[in-house]
Design an enzyme around this catalytic site. Structure first.
Site, PDB file in Angstrom:
ATOM      1  CB  SER A 119      -0.804   0.060   1.368  1.00  0.00           C
ATOM      2  OG  SER A 119      -1.928  -1.080   1.195  1.00  0.00           O
TER       3      SER A 119
HETATM    4  N1  SAM Z   1      -1.205  -4.387   3.897  1.00  0.00           N
HETATM    5  C1  SAM Z   1      -0.184  -4.829   2.861  1.00  0.00           C
HETATM    6  C2  SAM Z   1       0.966  -4.280   2.657  1.00  0.00           C
HETATM    7  O1  SAM Z   1       1.365  -3.404   3.252  1.00  0.00           O
HETATM    8  O2  SAM Z   1       2.039  -4.788   1.964  1.00  0.00           O
HETATM    9  C3  SAM Z   1      -1.079  -4.354   1.700  1.00  0.00           C
HETATM   10  C4  SAM Z   1      -1.255  -5.443   0.648  1.00  0.00           C
HETATM   11  S1  SAM Z   1      -2.316  -5.451  -0.636  1.00  0.00           S
HETATM   12  C5  SAM Z   1      -2.823  -3.601  -0.954  1.00  0.00           C
HETATM   13  C6  SAM Z   1      -3.719  -6.172  -0.143  1.00  0.00           C
HETATM   14  C7  SAM Z   1      -3.475  -7.670  -0.068  1.00  0.00           C
HETATM   15  O3  SAM Z   1      -4.432  -8.369   0.649  1.00  0.00           O
HETATM   16  C8  SAM Z   1      -2.806  -8.396  -1.235  1.00  0.00           C
HETATM   17  O4  SAM Z   1      -1.819  -9.068  -0.588  1.00  0.00           O
HETATM   18  C9  SAM Z   1      -3.980  -9.609  -1.326  1.00  0.00           C
HETATM   19  O5  SAM Z   1      -3.436 -10.965  -1.894  1.00  0.00           O
HETATM   20  C10 SAM Z   1      -4.709  -9.683   0.125  1.00  0.00           C
HETATM   21  N2  SAM Z   1      -6.000 -10.271   0.035  1.00  0.00           N
HETATM   22  C11 SAM Z   1      -6.987  -9.912  -0.692  1.00  0.00           C
HETATM   23  N3  SAM Z   1      -8.299 -10.711  -0.487  1.00  0.00           N
HETATM   24  C12 SAM Z   1      -7.914 -11.346   0.957  1.00  0.00           C
HETATM   25  C13 SAM Z   1      -8.531 -12.080   1.546  1.00  0.00           C
HETATM   26  N4  SAM Z   1      -9.829 -12.632   1.489  1.00  0.00           N
HETATM   27  N5  SAM Z   1      -8.022 -12.638   2.724  1.00  0.00           N
HETATM   28  C14 SAM Z   1      -6.565 -12.342   3.085  1.00  0.00           C
HETATM   29  N6  SAM Z   1      -5.768 -11.430   2.243  1.00  0.00           N
HETATM   30  C15 SAM Z   1      -6.349 -10.973   1.019  1.00  0.00           C
END
Ligand code: SAM
Length: 219
Positions: free
Chosen positions: A68
């Protein structure tokens, strides 16, 4: 000065500049700004992108996902008004950067990621930085983590079509808060959900653009 220490100095300066940029964009919680100032974002990125660690932008982390934008991390963290010792569930570990910012605030972090390779890399980074108390698992975070509920706060880092009921159920009924982007697959509104007793209230905040929340109670 060696090349390595010069690079470290530049990254340190970059972090300072980023904090000032976040302050100028309305992040006023000094505790959150201090956490951002202490977490080395370059350690959560592939070498290809580490020189861009202190740009205020989202960057690729593999599996079609992104770390993010620092503003987003600071905004979601600030909105929750966390106190040390509180239990926080993060949905979407990704690179582990947001997890590290939460851990730096002294909260107890539980985090779930659906892409196992991302989770494994994030775990290694968090361990290497000394965040040994973070509890993580792979899987669908839209169902929450009932074994550890209730949570004082839930932070969702992917865009949901609606607020997952499993998550609202797992929020503490004594002042539980959840920050979650809700809307379409490309653009969402950030919501702050508050729970008191069995009452839920939602406050609409600003516009954001997240990768989709994929799962049983997501897309
Ligand atoms: N907080 C993270 C960082 O600082 O790197 C942001 C990562 S990204 C914007 C969002 C993440 O949510 C992705 O890695 C994606 O794989 C994960 N994601 C999407 N749906 C999900 C779910 N149902 N359960 C767990 N993770 C999920």
């Amino acid at each position: 000065m060696t090349e390595r220490s010069r690079a470290g100095g530049l990254l340190g300066e970059g972090r300072g500049r980023l904090v000032e940029e976040l302050r100028a964009r309305g992040i006023h919680d000094e505790v959150v700004l201090k956490a951002i100032a202490t977490v080395p974002r370059e350690k959560f990125l592939d070498r290809t992108f580490s020189s861009r660690a202190y740009e205020d932008s989202a960057l690729p982390i593999g599996e079609g996902q992104t770390i993010s934008q620092p503003f987003t991390v600071a905004f979601q963290t600030q909105v929750l008004g966390l106190k040390p010792g509180e239990k926080v569930l993060e949905i979407g570990t990704g690179s582990g950067y947001q997890t590290a910012v939460l851990a730096a605030l002294g909260v107890r972090v539980f985090t779930i990621e659906r892409h196992i390779p991302l989770l494994e890399s994030a775990r290694k980074r968090l361990e290497a930085l000394g965040h040994h108390r973070v509890i993580s698992r792979g899987g669908d975070g839209t169902r929450g983590w009932p074994e550890y509920a209730p949570f004082d706060a839930i932070l969702v880092t992917a865009g949901a079509p609606d607020v997952p009921e499993s998550l609202t159920k797992q929020l503490s009924s004594e002042g539980g808060r959840m920050v979650i982007p809700v809307g379409g697959k490309d653009k969402q509104k950030m919501y702050l959900i508050r729970k008191n007793g069995e009452n839920l209230s939602g406050e609409e905040l600003s516009d954001f653009s997240f990768v989709p929340l994929i799962g049983k109670e997501g897309w």
